[in-house]
Enzyme design. Sequence first.
Site, PDB file in Angstrom:
ATOM      1  N   VAL A 122       0.856  -1.535   0.099  1.00  0.00           N
ATOM      2  CA  VAL A 122       0.285  -0.122   0.030  1.00  0.00           C
ATOM      3  C   VAL A 122       0.735   1.427   0.254  1.00  0.00           C
ATOM      4  O   VAL A 122       0.861   2.298  -1.420  1.00  0.00           O
ATOM      5  CB  VAL A 122      -0.864  -0.296   0.626  1.00  0.00           C
ATOM      6  CG1 VAL A 122      -1.498   1.322   0.890  1.00  0.00           C
ATOM      7  CG2 VAL A 122      -1.717  -0.974   0.680  1.00  0.00           C
ATOM      8  N   CYS A 123       1.996   0.930   0.881  1.00  0.00           N
ATOM      9  CA  CYS A 123       2.978   2.671   1.176  1.00  0.00           C
ATOM     10  C   CYS A 123       3.438   2.838  -0.385  1.00  0.00           C
ATOM     11  O   CYS A 123       4.168   3.614  -0.741  1.00  0.00           O
ATOM     12  CB  CYS A 123       3.970   2.299   1.883  1.00  0.00           C
ATOM     13  SG  CYS A 123       2.987   2.171   4.050  1.00  0.00           S
ATOM     14  N   THR A 124       3.810   1.275  -1.117  1.00  0.00           N
ATOM     15  CA  THR A 124       4.614   2.184  -2.581  1.00  0.00           C
ATOM     16  C   THR A 124       3.276   2.483  -3.296  1.00  0.00           C
ATOM     17  O   THR A 124       4.139   3.788  -3.818  1.00  0.00           O
ATOM     18  CB  THR A 124       4.878   0.441  -2.811  1.00  0.00           C
ATOM     19  OG1 THR A 124       5.935   0.371  -2.209  1.00  0.00           O
ATOM     20  CG2 THR A 124       5.214   0.682  -4.297  1.00  0.00           C
TER      21      THR A 124
END
Length: 216
Positions: free
Chosen positions: A44-46
């Site tokens: 998700v952070c990517t």
Amino acid sequence: MGLRINDTVPNFTAETDQGTIQFHDWIGDSWAILFSHPKDFTPVCTTEFSAVAQLAEEWKSRNTKVIGVSVDGVEDHKKWKGDIEKYGNAAAGFPIIADEGLAVSKAFDMLPAEAYLPDGRTPADSATVRSVFIIGPDKQLKLSMTYPMTVGRNFAEILRALDGLQMSDKGVATPANWVPGQDVIIPPSVSDADAKEKFGEFETIFPYLRKTKAPA
């Protein structure tokens, strides 16, 4: 005590993938947004950091600097940026703080003072580090949002909120779902006479709810 709206945000010195920064000096006379992440190389952070990279011109046009923070080290940040740029097809020109000692995460009240990262840690060990902090040139916290691990942040909303905050600096407020170009609200503390002098024509919906064109 948690960090509250209009508090001066913590100042700190930290290592980033772009060198050492002193936070308040780094902000300078700009607005700033601090995006926090529980760990590098997480899915998700990517996608989120890719979205931040794609919006580089939007941040610039709003005199806003963006910076990430993750609990991994500088070398991991540099490697992770390769994935971020590949996924988003955009250069990730913003710095990412290496918060291996959790000093920044604790200063911003994203983790409790007694928190530590165990050997073989996973993102779950720093799951609460999933926040957004919008900071004004006065170094005060203007807005914060915290998300769970599984919900990607809405960057259209973050841009909209930033626009609303910058508009409110002109002495007005913004209604629900406001976007630039729409009418704004005259604060109840401003009399009708003063509103007329300051804003010109306005619409009175209720005595406490008056709308006018957004000031330039």
